[in-house]
Write an enzyme that holds these catalytic residues in place. Structure first.
Site, PDB file in Angstrom:
ATOM      1  N   ARG A 114       0.863  -1.621   0.423  1.00  0.00           N
ATOM      2  CA  ARG A 114      -0.253  -0.263  -0.055  1.00  0.00           C
ATOM      3  C   ARG A 114       0.747   1.272   0.197  1.00  0.00           C
ATOM      4  O   ARG A 114       0.541   1.506  -0.949  1.00  0.00           O
ATOM      5  CB  ARG A 114      -0.561   0.121   1.266  1.00  0.00           C
ATOM      6  N   THR A 150       2.311  11.763   9.739  1.00  0.00           N
ATOM      7  CA  THR A 150       1.994  11.722   8.423  1.00  0.00           C
ATOM      8  C   THR A 150       3.201  12.877   7.510  1.00  0.00           C
ATOM      9  O   THR A 150       3.649  11.745   6.219  1.00  0.00           O
ATOM     10  CB  THR A 150       0.623  12.122   7.985  1.00  0.00           C
ATOM     11  N   HIS A 158      40.333   0.294  10.748  1.00  0.00           N
ATOM     12  CA  HIS A 158      39.268  -0.369  10.610  1.00  0.00           C
ATOM     13  C   HIS A 158      39.464  -1.727  10.735  1.00  0.00           C
ATOM     14  O   HIS A 158      39.283  -2.531  11.090  1.00  0.00           O
ATOM     15  CB  HIS A 158      38.118   0.126   9.293  1.00  0.00           C
TER      16      HIS A 158
HETATM   17  C1  HCA Z   1      -1.821   7.901   3.071  1.00  0.00           C
HETATM   18  C2  HCA Z   1      -1.769   8.335   4.835  1.00  0.00           C
HETATM   19  C3  HCA Z   1      -0.959   7.608   5.474  1.00  0.00           C
HETATM   20  C4  HCA Z   1      -1.716   7.183   6.317  1.00  0.00           C
HETATM   21  C5  HCA Z   1      -1.136   5.828   7.178  1.00  0.00           C
HETATM   22  C6  HCA Z   1      -1.655   4.558   8.223  1.00  0.00           C
HETATM   23  C7  HCA Z   1      -0.128   8.890   5.949  1.00  0.00           C
HETATM   24  O1  HCA Z   1      -0.117   7.855   2.211  1.00  0.00           O
HETATM   25  O2  HCA Z   1      -2.266   7.381   2.697  1.00  0.00           O
HETATM   26  O3  HCA Z   1      -2.791   4.474   7.635  1.00  0.00           O
HETATM   27  O4  HCA Z   1      -1.915   4.800   9.551  1.00  0.00           O
HETATM   28  O5  HCA Z   1       0.783   8.984   6.248  1.00  0.00           O
HETATM   29  O6  HCA Z   1      -0.592   8.816   7.060  1.00  0.00           O
HETATM   30  O7  HCA Z   1       0.059   6.393   4.795  1.00  0.00           O
HETATM   31 CU    CU Z   2       2.052   6.877   5.342  1.00  0.00          CU
END
Ligand code: HCA
Ligand code: CU
Length: 459
Positions: free
Chosen positions: A10, A164, A286
């Protein structure tokens, strides 16, 4: 017990130019299951028919991992998740002021209603629900608690504290995650940290300390912009720093290479754990230490993940490393000769960039006066590749760049489109590699020329 959620299929597929086929997704899901990840976020089924198909097929594999579909807060999206047969739906709705006002144009009250309605709807369909307040780390704390509590009351048993835009740093993330954990009594917390300032894994680890029970990762750290924590580095951080032995660490390199190959998204050499240089030692200080006791410069032995330590020989190298290299090639040199060999090596290093095995052998022969009948340990070949007419040569090049044994690539004119210089350990490996190259999507045919001798131009 700490859980790992992999979202390569995803979040990872949201990286530029990454598009997996359904079969590739199935293979990735199976590999992730073998590593032992606890949850696989397989995609948002509303994105496209193929994404839906992949999620449905992965759900029917009966893997040990829990299979999750991502969805916006829409009934249509949640219906599709149900239809795909997943265990859980992760419902996303933003809670920060900027996302509410400027993106979805909703008030806080409207947001609360939407969250309530869609979480209960999913729960009513018999799905387990995770609620992700998008942009949670920029959400005003009281409203974040309110939104999460709404979701929990409506049936969510997990909420995700999502950084995010990667704005957090560990001590702040720790405090915020702890507050969330305390105020959402009993609810399990996920953490999803973006890497915009390179702090994603550090924040993730802080989240665990604060009581989060599930962390989000992708293979090779792929994702929107700078991505999220890498599966391999996260699992190794758990093992080394938190004593967690739950996952099959020997499979981390395999899955990383496979995903590199099919995504065209390749790792930098200095990438943690899976990068080409992650276990290479170069400077004399090293290598001297490493040869006496690897613990001097290694956090853990590369063997535990099925990798090998590499000693690089060039102008930074001292006598100890050169002596050990010569031993590997079966060459004997006394102390005085060794000193001269090192001097010569330094000269070459100052003149040009890369020192090849042939150079070291050449120098050793000149200094010791003994001709060594050393058959190059590696098999070198030039593979000429013809692309199918409808395929861009550059897309094949991108895939080829992920093969560790491909050292140089040329786009050429004539009957073939690409010439790839490959170096492998033996002819069996050569054979396997050619088979793999032939099977690459877009490749029409190959023609392999074995290299007998190799000369590097010194000017
Ligand atoms: C996105 C948002 C998400 C959601 C994260 C999650 C983010 O790209 O759709 O559902 O846990 O970073 O907020 O990836
Ligand atoms: Cu994300």
């Amino acid at each position: 017990m700490l859980k790992v959620l992999d979202t390569t299929l995803r979040e990872g597929e949201q990286a530029p130019q990454v598009n997996f086929t359904v079969d590739e997704k199935i293979k990735i899901a199976k590999l992730l299951d073998k590593v032992g990840v606890d949850m696989i976020e397989a995609g948002d089924p509303s994105v496209s028919p193929k994404v839906f198909e992949a999620i449905k097929r992965i759900s029917s594999l009966n893997l040990n991992a829990e299979i999750i579909a991502h969805s916006l807060a829409t009934k249509l999206g949640i219906d599709k998740a149900k239809e795909a047969g997943v265990d859980r739906v992760a419902i996303l709705f933003p809670t920060s002021k900027i996302h509410l006002q400027d993106k979805v144009k909703k008030t806080e009250d409207e947001a609360i209603k939407i969250i309530e309605e869609h979480v209960s709807y999913a729960k009513g369909l018999g799905l387990k629900v995770r609620f992700t307040p998008e942009d949670a780390t920029r959400t005003e704390p009281d409203f974040l608690i309110k939104a999460c509590n709404t979701a929990i009351k409506a049936g969510a048993d997990r909420v995700c504290f999502a950084d995010t835009i990667g704005i957090m740093q560990p001590h702040i993330f720790y405090e915020r995650a702890r507050e969330l954990k305390e105020k959402l009594s009993g609810c399990e917390i996920d953490v999803h940290c973006h890497n915009d300032l390179g702090l994603a894994l550090a924040n993730t680890m802080a989240g665990i300390r604060a009581g989060a029970s599930c962390v989000h990762v992708t293979v090779n750290g792929m994702g929107e912009r700078a991505g999220i924590p890498d599966l391999a580095e996260t699992i190794m951080a758990f093992k080394i720093l938190e004593n967690s032995n739950k996952y099959d660490i020997k499979r981390l390199t395999e899955i990383s290479s496979y995903v590199e190959k099919v995504s065209g998204f390749f790792n930098s050499p200095n990438k943690t754990i899976v990068g080409e240089n992650a276990f290479s030692h170069k400077c004399g200080v090293h290598t001297n230490g490493i040869l006496k006791n690897p613990n001097t410069y290694e956090l853990f032995s590369p063997e535990i993940i099925g990798r090998e330590r590499k000693i690089i020989v060039d102008k930074y190298t001292g006598k100890a490393a050169v002596a050990s290299k010569l031993k590997e090639y079966g060459i004997n040199a006394d102390d005085e000769q060794l000193k001269r060999i090192v001097e010569e090596i330094k000269k070459i290093g100052d003149e040009r960039k890369i020192l090849h095995t042939a150079d070291i052998i050449d120098i050793a022969e000149q200094v010791t006066g003994v001709r060594s009948n050393i058959i190059p340990k590696k098999v070198n070949a030039l593979v000429l590749i013809e692309a199918k007419s409808q395929v861009y040569t550059s897309s094949i090049i991108r895939k080829l760049r992920n093969f560790k044994s491909v050292s140089r690539l040329f786009e050429i004119t004539g009957d073939y489109d690409i010439s790839a210089h490959i170096e492998v350990n033996n002819t069996t490996e050569l054979n396997n590699l050619i088979e793999e190259l032939r099977a690459l999507p877009g490749v029409k045919q190959t023609n392999t020329k074995l290299v007998l001798k190799m000369y590097e131009n010194s000017n």
